[in-house]
Motif scaffolding. Structure first.
Motif, mmCIF file in Angstrom:
data_model
loop_
_atom_site.group_PDB
_atom_site.id
_atom_site.type_symbol
_atom_site.label_atom_id
_atom_site.label_comp_id
_atom_site.label_asym_id
_atom_site.label_seq_id
_atom_site.Cartn_x
_atom_site.Cartn_y
_atom_site.Cartn_z
ATOM 1 N N CYS A 100 0.832 -1.218 0.000
ATOM 2 C CA CYS A 100 0.000 0.000 0.000
ATOM 3 C C CYS A 100 0.857 1.255 0.000
ATOM 4 N N ARG A 101 2.154 1.125 0.380
ATOM 5 C CA ARG A 101 3.013 2.316 0.377
ATOM 6 C C ARG A 101 3.518 2.638 -1.025
ATOM 7 N N GLN A 102 3.335 1.677 -1.969
ATOM 8 C CA GLN A 102 3.725 1.952 -3.366
ATOM 9 C C GLN A 102 2.474 2.410 -4.117
ATOM 10 N N LEU A 134 -5.690 1.837 6.027
ATOM 11 C CA LEU A 134 -4.831 1.874 4.835
ATOM 12 C C LEU A 134 -3.819 3.003 4.975
ATOM 13 N N HIS A 135 -2.645 2.813 4.428
ATOM 14 C CA HIS A 135 -1.601 3.842 4.516
ATOM 15 C C HIS A 135 -2.138 5.183 4.007
ATOM 16 N N VAL A 136 -2.803 5.152 2.870
ATOM 17 C CA VAL A 136 -3.553 6.336 2.398
ATOM 18 C C VAL A 136 -4.917 5.843 1.922
ATOM 19 N N PRO A 173 4.331 11.244 13.262
ATOM 20 C CA PRO A 173 5.776 11.115 13.023
ATOM 21 C C PRO A 173 6.224 11.684 11.676
ATOM 22 N N ASP A 174 5.267 12.116 10.853
ATOM 23 C CA ASP A 174 5.601 12.775 9.585
ATOM 24 C C ASP A 174 4.395 13.578 9.101
ATOM 25 N N ALA A 175 4.637 14.413 8.081
ATOM 26 C CA ALA A 175 3.554 15.283 7.593
ATOM 27 C C ALA A 175 2.390 14.447 7.040
ATOM 28 N N ASP A 196 9.017 16.624 11.709
ATOM 29 C CA ASP A 196 9.443 16.927 10.339
ATOM 30 C C ASP A 196 10.410 15.824 9.883
ATOM 31 N N LYS A 197 9.842 14.786 9.246
ATOM 32 C CA LYS A 197 10.662 13.627 8.834
ATOM 33 C C LYS A 197 10.914 13.661 7.329
ATOM 34 N N ARG A 198 12.122 13.323 6.948
ATOM 35 C CA ARG A 198 12.449 13.156 5.527
ATOM 36 C C ARG A 198 12.877 11.722 5.311
ATOM 37 N N ARG A 199 12.766 11.260 4.048
ATOM 38 C CA ARG A 199 13.239 9.921 3.689
ATOM 39 C C ARG A 199 14.340 10.081 2.646
ATOM 40 N N PRO A 200 15.620 10.236 3.082
ATOM 41 C CA PRO A 200 16.679 10.379 2.085
ATOM 42 C C PRO A 200 16.778 9.148 1.184
ATOM 43 N N ALA A 202 14.911 4.751 0.906
ATOM 44 C CA ALA A 202 13.919 3.835 1.470
ATOM 45 C C ALA A 202 14.404 3.282 2.807
ATOM 46 N N ASN A 203 13.497 3.209 3.783
ATOM 47 C CA ASN A 203 13.785 2.668 5.111
ATOM 48 C C ASN A 203 14.789 3.477 5.939
ATOM 49 N N VAL A 204 15.065 4.724 5.529
ATOM 50 C CA VAL A 204 15.931 5.594 6.343
ATOM 51 C C VAL A 204 15.111 6.830 6.719
ATOM 52 N N ILE A 222 1.208 8.617 16.832
ATOM 53 C CA ILE A 222 0.241 7.773 16.126
ATOM 54 C C ILE A 222 0.777 7.492 14.727
ATOM 55 N N ASP A 223 0.887 6.201 14.368
ATOM 56 C CA ASP A 223 1.355 5.870 13.005
ATOM 57 C C ASP A 223 0.560 4.675 12.492
ATOM 58 N N ASP A 224 0.619 4.445 11.179
ATOM 59 C CA ASP A 224 -0.094 3.282 10.645
ATOM 60 C C ASP A 224 0.784 2.031 10.667
ATOM 61 N N ILE A 225 2.073 2.214 10.376
ATOM 62 C CA ILE A 225 2.960 1.046 10.241
ATOM 63 C C ILE A 225 4.244 1.253 11.044
ATOM 64 N N ILE A 226 4.686 0.188 11.718
ATOM 65 C CA ILE A 226 6.072 0.192 12.209
ATOM 66 C C ILE A 226 6.779 -0.857 11.374
ATOM 67 N N ASP A 227 7.714 -0.401 10.561
ATOM 68 C CA ASP A 227 8.447 -1.356 9.716
ATOM 69 C C ASP A 227 9.794 -1.610 10.408
ATOM 70 N N THR A 228 10.788 -0.781 10.119
ATOM 71 C CA THR A 228 12.092 -0.976 10.784
ATOM 72 C C THR A 228 12.183 -0.184 12.095
ATOM 73 N N ALA A 229 11.120 0.556 12.417
ATOM 74 C CA ALA A 229 11.038 1.394 13.629
ATOM 75 C C ALA A 229 11.957 2.607 13.606
ATOM 76 N N GLY A 230 12.519 2.905 12.436
ATOM 77 C CA GLY A 230 13.351 4.108 12.304
ATOM 78 C C GLY A 230 12.527 5.367 12.576
ATOM 79 N N SER A 231 11.341 5.435 11.992
ATOM 80 C CA SER A 231 10.519 6.656 12.126
ATOM 81 C C SER A 231 10.165 6.925 13.578
ATOM 82 N N ILE A 232 9.673 5.901 14.281
ATOM 83 C CA ILE A 232 9.198 6.158 15.648
ATOM 84 C C ILE A 232 10.346 6.398 16.629
#
Ligand code: R5P
Length: 327
Positions: A100-102, A134-136, A173-175, A196-200, A202-204, A222-232
């Motif tokens: 869903c993120r693609q 859903l992610h969006v 955790p992001d806009a 204010d999160k950026r994704r330089p 994928a997964n960073v 509040i987030d929809d997904i914890i993948d690698t937990a970098g964002s949180i």
């Protein structure tokens, strides 16, 4: 909850999240329809439904959680087996919808995989889909069949209200997650902040600033997904730097890909709460991580879909109860 099901109702589980399917079956007081799912030596999947589904409304519970491609293929093959067995309808219950993120092209020559999967499901014979968070929400537009995108807000908001946290601030955790956070802030009557999160790449996750005041407050991310937990974990670091007290995280889908567990364990986060849209393997169960169940909500939605009843009224009731609790 009193549940009355008509005769022609079948609930089927793939291998992705059998505990959730069993919980739903228990609430609905129906047995799971047996299916034989096997792998050939070359990795191909075989599936046979072991009892008649003729004329039935069939619900397949199968998130496309890790191993995403295997579980997706299993879902498509189960749908195909059903399509050829004359059911009344096939509903794919995909509590976590992978890919869903693609959902758009951000660079030239990229796919829109969320749309491809929607096409595949429809070709396989799926006539309706049920998702959680859903992610969006626009991804629903990739389907030309009815879809329910169920909110977990009542489940999480109830947990937050019971914690009775004073001076809370709801943090996105992001806009992209701002409107999700805003919905919680409204119900919980709390202010909002955005990291204010950026994704330089994928997964960073790169985090530099916080919009809004968090000083002296308990931060609820509040987030929809914890993948690698970098964002949180990056969000927690900056929230603490900006003066937040305790940091809690509520995320619907705990993918928890490596090194998520290690990051959470070593982080400034006090507690992480996920739902059981994705089954949590034994090795990922740490004391900081709590799981709340979406099974009652899902069971109600499945029952109402089968009986042709609206779901909105159920949510309204839950929100009214929450309002009373919070006042
Ligand atoms: C991103 O837009 C999503 O809402 C999640 O924040 C993201 O997928 C989490 O990924 P990770 O845990 O790897 O930072």
């Amino acid at each position: 909850m009193v549940l009355l099901l008509k005769e022609h109702f079948k609930l089927i589980s793939g291998t992705a999240n059998r505990p959730l399917a069993e919980e739903v079956a228990k609430i609905l007081k129906v047995p799971l329809t047996p299916v034989d799912i096997k792998r050939f030596h070359d990795g191909e999947i075989y599936c046979r439904v072991l009892e008649s589904v003729r004329g039935a409304d069939v619900f397949i519970i199968q998130p496309t959680s890790p191993d995403a491609n295997l579980h997706l293929m299993e879902l498509l093959i189960m749908a195909d087996a059903l399509k050829r067995s004359s059911p009344q309808s096939i509903t794919a219950v995909i509590p976590y919808y992978g890919y869903c993120r693609q959902d758009k092209k951000t660079k030239a020559r990229e796919p829109i995989t969320a749309k491809l999967i929607a096409n595949l499901l429809e070709v396989a014979g799926v006539k309706r889909v049920i998702f959680f968070d859903l992610h969006v929400a626009q991804v629903q537009g990739f389907f030309d069949i009815p879809s329910d995108n169920l909110d977990v807000i009542p489940v999480f908001a109830d947990y937050i209200a019971r914690k009775n946290l004073k001076d809370a601030v709801i943090v996105s955790p992001d806009a992209g997650g701002a409107s999700r956070a805003r919905s919680y802030a409204k119900i919980l009557n709390a202010p909002i902040a955005i990291v204010d999160k950026r994704r330089p790449e994928a997964n960073v996750a790169a985090v530099e600033n916080v919009i809004g005041s968090v000083k002296g407050r308990n931060a609820i991310i509040i987030d929809d997904i914890i993948d690698t937990a970098g964002s949180i974990t990056e969000a927690a670091n900056i929230l603490v730097k900006f003066g937040a007290k305790d940091v809690y995280v509520f995320a619907t889908h705990g993918l928890l890909s490596s090194p998520a567990i290690e990051r959470i364990q070593n982080s400034k986060i006090k507690e992480v709460i996920v739902t059981n849209t994705i089954s949590l393997p034994e090795g990922k169960r740490i004391s900081k991580l709590k799981v709340v169940s979406i099974a009652p909500l899902l069971a109600e939605d499945i029952k109402r879909t089968h009986e042709g009843l609206p779901m909105g009224i159920v949510y309204e009731g839950m929100y009214r109860k929450l309002e009373k609790k919070i006042k």
